[in-house]
Design an enzyme around this catalytic site. Structure first.
Site, short mmCIF file in Angstrom:
data_model
loop_
_atom_site.label_atom_id
_atom_site.label_comp_id
_atom_site.label_asym_id
_atom_site.label_seq_id
_atom_site.Cartn_x
_atom_site.Cartn_y
_atom_site.Cartn_z
N VAL A 15 1.06 -1.58 0.08
CA VAL A 15 0.34 -0.28 0.06
C VAL A 15 0.50 1.41 0.03
O VAL A 15 0.15 2.47 -0.76
CB VAL A 15 -0.68 -0.05 1.57
CG1 VAL A 15 -1.49 1.71 0.82
CG2 VAL A 15 -1.90 -1.25 0.82
N GLU A 158 -3.58 -6.42 -4.86
CA GLU A 158 -1.83 -6.84 -5.05
C GLU A 158 -1.95 -6.97 -7.23
O GLU A 158 -3.22 -7.92 -7.19
CB GLU A 158 -1.75 -7.37 -4.46
CG GLU A 158 -1.74 -7.43 -3.28
CD GLU A 158 -0.70 -8.19 -2.24
OE1 GLU A 158 -0.20 -9.04 -2.22
OE2 GLU A 158 -0.58 -7.93 -1.04
N ASN A 231 -13.79 -5.42 2.10
CA ASN A 231 -13.17 -6.73 2.48
C ASN A 231 -14.30 -7.96 3.06
O ASN A 231 -13.52 -8.98 2.46
CB ASN A 231 -11.99 -6.51 3.44
CG ASN A 231 -10.50 -5.94 2.31
OD1 ASN A 231 -10.87 -5.51 1.13
ND2 ASN A 231 -9.53 -6.06 3.75
N GLY A 280 -7.44 -16.28 -0.01
CA GLY A 280 -5.92 -16.10 0.55
C GLY A 280 -5.17 -14.41 0.95
O GLY A 280 -6.51 -13.22 0.65
N CYS A 283 -4.55 -9.79 3.20
CA CYS A 283 -6.19 -8.78 3.21
C CYS A 283 -6.93 -9.53 3.97
O CYS A 283 -7.46 -9.11 5.69
CB CYS A 283 -6.74 -7.49 1.90
SG CYS A 283 -4.89 -6.94 1.99
N LYS A 343 -2.73 -15.48 -6.00
CA LYS A 343 -4.25 -15.38 -6.85
C LYS A 343 -2.74 -15.16 -8.02
O LYS A 343 -1.52 -15.35 -7.84
CB LYS A 343 -4.56 -14.02 -6.76
CG LYS A 343 -4.09 -13.14 -6.76
CD LYS A 343 -4.67 -12.04 -6.73
CE LYS A 343 -4.82 -10.46 -6.12
NZ LYS A 343 -5.20 -9.12 -6.31
C1 UGA Z 1 -8.52 -7.35 -1.20
C2 UGA Z 1 -9.11 -6.30 -1.76
O1 UGA Z 1 -10.26 -7.15 -2.92
C3 UGA Z 1 -8.83 -5.02 -2.18
O2 UGA Z 1 -10.25 -3.94 -2.81
C4 UGA Z 1 -8.09 -3.98 -1.17
O3 UGA Z 1 -7.67 -3.21 -1.03
C5 UGA Z 1 -6.80 -5.14 -0.72
O4 UGA Z 1 -7.80 -6.63 -0.53
C6 UGA Z 1 -6.62 -4.44 0.81
O5 UGA Z 1 -7.34 -4.95 1.83
O6 UGA Z 1 -5.55 -4.55 1.09
P1 UGA Z 1 -6.11 -8.77 -2.59
O7 UGA Z 1 -5.66 -9.41 -1.47
O8 UGA Z 1 -4.85 -7.77 -3.43
O9 UGA Z 1 -7.18 -7.03 -2.66
O10 UGA Z 1 -6.88 -9.70 -3.73
P2 UGA Z 1 -8.73 -10.19 -4.75
O11 UGA Z 1 -7.89 -9.62 -5.85
O12 UGA Z 1 -9.90 -9.10 -3.68
O13 UGA Z 1 -8.87 -11.10 -3.80
C7 UGA Z 1 -8.26 -12.04 -2.80
C8 UGA Z 1 -8.31 -13.40 -2.59
O14 UGA Z 1 -9.74 -13.77 -3.51
C9 UGA Z 1 -7.48 -14.53 -3.67
O15 UGA Z 1 -7.06 -15.26 -2.87
C10 UGA Z 1 -8.64 -14.54 -4.82
O16 UGA Z 1 -7.60 -15.72 -5.95
C11 UGA Z 1 -10.14 -14.35 -4.56
N1 UGA Z 1 -10.85 -14.21 -5.66
C12 UGA Z 1 -10.96 -13.54 -5.45
C13 UGA Z 1 -11.92 -15.64 -5.54
O17 UGA Z 1 -12.17 -16.41 -4.95
N2 UGA Z 1 -12.59 -15.69 -5.75
C14 UGA Z 1 -13.07 -14.52 -6.83
O18 UGA Z 1 -14.16 -14.17 -7.02
C15 UGA Z 1 -12.22 -13.04 -6.18
#
Ligand code: UGA
Length: 472
Positions: A15, A158, A231, A280, A283, A343
């Site tokens: 961040v 990320e 979140n 995962g 966050c 991811k």
């Molecule tokens: C997340 C939030 O999306 C951001 O808005 C927030 O700012 C951030 O946390 C934070 O608090 O700093 P991030 O952890 O980078 O972002 O990743 P995401 O893209 O949200 O994915 C999180 C997890 O959920 C990953 O493991 C991803 O594979 C999984 N996921 C996501 C799913 O299993 N299904 C989905 O439909 C979307």
């Protein structure tokens, strides 16, 4: 208030570093502070500690000019009008957020204040943190009129952090005084009036000059809760679709069709409805636990979030059982793994469901050969290479002579595999896809035993227990 503003960003993690680079990109003078001297020196010399699209370009563009790196928090505080606190808030043993870094930084800022400053919480923090920071500063003898504490949560993901920062869905500014609010609004003005989107070399994204992000002015407490609740809601959406996927799997329906049908309802929306092996990252797991804890502290029982966590854990176990059902026994089996980061698009392996699954396979005596386009180095810190664990730099090397290939995250590259080549590279053409990247019909046609999440597969057809439950 117009023109460049002097900003200090404390913390150079995902961040902090992205915020610092992006504030410089939209025209401000930025000093990014970290107490890790080695990291500061890497950044000063042009090294980029994280894998993030556009970040190297932005740092290269502004480093040494509008963007400086230092470990001197005192000097940075004195030079800045606004000080963004973006230090880590890890999970403590009780599940609550550990705010000791925030506390330490606030105390040091307090000891350095020499004129009016706006402190801005950027880290994800529980409601009332704002209050605490204010108290810490006052306890250090700083008069009330010399500072304000505000909250400006960050919603970047990320992998797409720079684009998310510069093209946000919304900008939330929690401030209790007009002068603090004015300064925050001035910082984001290049985005909110669209000036940045018209600039040459602007990082492209969904927003244009006539489609500027909305600003939401709130209380500091509301801003803090908006971040945690966002979140927690997104994690809930993922756990929800994962349970729906399990229902689909048992009933013989395709969760991808179901998710499409759900997402077409504009009240639900199509995003974050991708079933898989669970969420995962640094966050969601931490923030769901922290928000549940916050609720508990204020006397509210948020059991829904406990359920969300339980489903997420179970989803990994379910996938693991699926692998077992395809392989029968584990000891000595050669498993290819595609994807180690939590991811696709990132090198971050914190709380990665992929690594959990790999650990379990190793414990059961499998021999794992893994490939991830960016996360190899970080994975090695947690699972060192050895006779049972090999890292390779090509997806086909991971598949070479394997008894089965697992897809554990969603890099674009994994969607573009040469399936024919994969088929003859594998010892047995068994592909177990934890992210539903391929079409089961096509995979079956090509001769794969293809298992995915929440979609009818070969095991389903073979399982008489399932079909007998639904005799017509
Ligand atoms: C997340 C939030 O999306 C951001 O808005 C927030 O700012 C951030 O946390 C934070 O608090 O700093 P991030 O952890 O980078 O972002 O990743 P995401 O893209 O949200 O994915 C999180 C997890 O959920 C990953 O493991 C991803 O594979 C999984 N996921 C996501 C799913 O299993 N299904 C989905 O439909 C979307």
């Amino acid at each position: 208030m117009k023109g460049p503003i002097s900003i200090a960003v404390v913390g150079s993690g995902y961040v902090g570093l992205v915020a610092a680079a992006c504030f410089a990109e939209i025209g401000h003078r930025v000093i990014c502070v970290d107490n890790d001297e080695e990291k500061v020196s890497t950044l000063q010399n042009g090294g980029i500690p994280i894998h993030e699209e556009y970040l190297p370009e932005l740092i290269q563009r502004h480093r040494g000019d509008r963007l400086q790196f230092t470990s001197d928090l005192r000097a940075a505080t004195q030079a800045a009008q606004a000080i963004f606190i973006a230090v880590g808030t890890p999970q403590s043993s009780s599940g609550s957020a550990d705010l000791s870094y925030v506390d330490a930084v606030a105390s040091e800022i307090a000891r350095s204040i020499d004129g009016y400053k706006v402190l801005v919480e950027k880290s994800t923090v529980p409601v009332y943190t704002n209050e605490w920071i204010r108290r810490v500063i006052e306890r250090n003898g700083v008069p009330k009129e010399l500072f304000d504490v505000t909250s400006n949560p960050e919603f970047l993901r990320e992998g797409t952090a720079v684009v998310d920062f510069l093209h946000p869905d919304r900008i939330v500014l929690g401030a209790a005084t007009e002068r603090a609010s004015d300064l925050l609004q001035a910082i984001y003005r290049p985005l909110t009036v669209g000036e940045y989107y018209g600039a040459e070399n602007a990082v492209p994204g969904p927003r244009g000059q006539n489609d500027t992000p909305p600003v939401l002015l709130t209380s500091t407490k509301a801003a803090e809760i908006i971040k945690h609740a966002s979140n927690a809601f997104l994690a809930t959406k993922i756990s929800f679709i994962n349970v729906v996927a399990n229902v689909c799997e048992a009933a013989g329906a395709d969760v991808e069709e179901v998710a499409r049908g759900l997402g077409m309802d504009t009240r639900i929306g199509p995003k974050f409805l991708r079933a898989g092996i669970g969420y995962g990252g640094s966050c969601f797991p931490k923030d769901v636990a922290a928000f549940r804890h916050v609720a508990e502290q204020v006397g509210v029982d948020f059991t829904l979030l406990r359920e969300v966590e339980k489903i997420n854990e179970e989803q990994k176990q379910r996938f693991f059982r699926k692998v077992r059902s395809a392989l029968w026994t584990f000891r000595g089996k050669k498993i290819g793994v595609l994807g180690l980061a939590f991811k696709g698009g990132t090198d971050d392996v914190r709380e990665s469901p992929a690594l959990d699954i790999v650990q379990q396979l190793l414990k059961e005596g499998c021999i794992v050969t893994a490939y991830d386009p960016a996360a190899e180095e970080r994975s090695k810190e947690l699972i060192p290479p050895g006779p049972q664990m090999r890292y390779v730099s090509d997806p086909y090397d991971a598949a070479q002579d394997a008894d089965a290939l697992l897809i554990l995250n969603d890099w674009q590259e994994f969607l573009e595999l040469d399936l024919e080549r994969l088929h003859y590279t594998l010892r047995y053409p068994i592909l177990i896809d934890g992210r539903n990247l391929y079409d089961p019909g096509r995979m079956a046609q090509m001769g794969f035993t293809y298992l995915s999440v929440g979609r009818p597969g070969p095991m389903h057809a073979l399982d008489p227990a399932i079909s007998s439950r639904f005799t017509l």
